[in-house]
Write an enzyme that holds these catalytic residues in place. Structure first.
Site, PDB file in Angstrom:
ATOM      1  N   HIS A  49      31.064  31.254  -0.719  1.00 42.62           N
ATOM      2  CA  HIS A  49      31.030  29.897  -1.274  1.00 42.62           C
ATOM      3  C   HIS A  49      31.680  28.942  -0.277  1.00 42.62           C
ATOM      4  O   HIS A  49      32.826  28.540  -0.410  1.00 42.62           O
ATOM      5  CB  HIS A  49      31.782  29.878  -2.600  1.00 42.62           C
ATOM      6  CG  HIS A  49      31.703  28.580  -3.329  1.00 42.62           C
ATOM      7  ND1 HIS A  49      30.524  27.908  -3.541  1.00 42.62           N
ATOM      8  CD2 HIS A  49      32.676  27.827  -3.920  1.00 42.62           C
ATOM      9  CE1 HIS A  49      30.769  26.804  -4.231  1.00 42.62           C
ATOM     10  NE2 HIS A  49      32.068  26.728  -4.462  1.00 42.62           N
ATOM     11  N   ILE A  60      37.967  20.972 -14.911  1.00 46.73           N
ATOM     12  CA  ILE A  60      37.034  22.075 -15.167  1.00 46.73           C
ATOM     13  C   ILE A  60      37.427  22.791 -16.455  1.00 46.73           C
ATOM     14  O   ILE A  60      36.574  23.074 -17.307  1.00 46.73           O
ATOM     15  CB  ILE A  60      36.986  23.072 -13.993  1.00 46.73           C
ATOM     16  CG1 ILE A  60      36.514  22.390 -12.711  1.00 46.73           C
ATOM     17  CG2 ILE A  60      36.038  24.230 -14.328  1.00 46.73           C
ATOM     18  CD1 ILE A  60      36.451  23.309 -11.497  1.00 46.73           C
ATOM     19  N   GLY A  61      38.708  23.069 -16.629  1.00 42.22           N
ATOM     20  CA  GLY A  61      39.165  23.770 -17.821  1.00 42.22           C
ATOM     21  C   GLY A  61      38.825  23.029 -19.100  1.00 42.22           C
ATOM     22  O   GLY A  61      38.343  23.628 -20.078  1.00 42.22           O
TER      23      GLY A  61
END
Length: 319
Positions: free
Chosen positions: A176, A14-15
């Site tokens: 979530h 993701i980063g």
């Protein structure tokens, strides 16, 4: 005018994707932080070499030093252990609380005025922990969840109806996790409600129910297919949309895990949970919208699930 500084804490899938998107959208200079030696530096060098190809001119660097967070305008946190097959987001609780403590202290000492976006799971609890340890004010910290969940809901609806996803407006509220609340009453296709589409026979109720269920388990579906990790393209795109709304003062209203004050949505205490939220240069502002009685009941179930995890987190911290 000085360029903005975007720091990504966690240089994994993701980063790295966040960094690439930030460069393509020309949001500012990028710092990739990770505890792994060499890895953030290698990714930063690779990304820097895309700039001549992409036609952008920004700085990218990797680091293992929290001091390099200094003067960040935006910090996006993805650090932590990702889900693996058979794991729920909640299974990550104990491990990732410790990560949030370290990251939070890094933010507190180096960039306390930054706008902070948390992506680490279990999201609603991690953003709460991150605020606790960083001391960032309510309006300057938010969790990325609803943007992603809503994108999944929109994708599944567009695929079912064979229409452009751009024509589908669909929203998800709540925590979530498995108790999230896809808002079928508020959602529409080019202004036509899902309820009307069902009445006209263009969307079967059982298919809509299946889409709602698939949305709730959308992350798990990807985890099961990947086998060695979790989603990263869509989560990164969601995080960048939120960061861009802050940096460019777009005032977008996006479903996010913001600090919702007691009294809103029937809450009896302040709580980080997914609701429609305006993101501007001033930070985040939760918004209360009208939802059906059924959706309100479902939201309460989701709120209770978030509260239970917060209690579990408090017990872990007390040990």
């Amino acid at each position: 005018m000085a360029r903005k500084k975007i720091t990504l804490v966690g240089a994994g899938n993701i980063g790295g994707t966040l960094a690439h998107l930030a460069l393509i959208k020309q949001l500012g200079d990028v710092v990739l932080f990770d505890i792994a030696q060499g890895m953030p530096n290698g990714k930063a060098l690779d990304l820097l070499q895309t700039c001549p190809i992409e036609g952008v001119d920004f700085k990218v660097r990797g680091t293992n030093d929290y001091k390099d967070l200094e003067n960040s305008d935006v910090v996006i946190v993805t650090a932590g252990v990702p889900r693996k097959p058979g794991m729920s987001r909640d299974d990550l609780l104990g491990i990732n609380i410790k990560v949030m403590q370290t990251v939070g202290e890094g933010i507190k000492h180096n960039c306390p005025n930054a706008f902070v976006i948390c992506i680490t799971n279990p999201l609603d609890i991690m953003v709460n922990m991150l605020q606790k340890f960083s001391g960032v004010p309510d309006n300057k910290i938010v969790g990325m969840a609803g943007v992603l969940d809503s994108a999944r809901f929109r994708t599944f609806l567009a695929d079912e109806l064979n229409v452009s996803v751009q024509q589908v407006q669909a929203y998800v509220m709540g925590g979530h996790g498995d108790t999230m609340v896809p808002l079928t009453k508020m959602s529409n296709v080019a202004g036509v409600s899902l309820e009307q589409l069902v009445k006209e026979g263009k969307l079967k109720q059982e298919r809509l129910d299946a889409i709602v269920s698939r949305t709730r388990s959308g992350g798990g579906e990807i985890v099961a297919l990947l086998k060695t990790g979790s989603a990263y393209y869509a989560p990164a795109a969601a995080g960048i949309q939120m960061a861009e709304s802050f940096l460019k003062d777009k005032k977008m209203i996006l479903p996010c895990a913001a600090k919702v004050k007691a009294g809103m949505y029937g809450l009896d205490e302040d709580l980080f949970v997914g609701v429609p939220t305006e993101i501007s240069a001033n930070g985040v502002r939760p918004i209360e919208v009208e939802i059906s009685d059924k959706e309100r009941e479902q939201l309460q179930v989701s709120i209770n699930a978030v509260k239970d995890l917060n209690k579990a987190a408090a017990e872990i911290l007390a040990k």
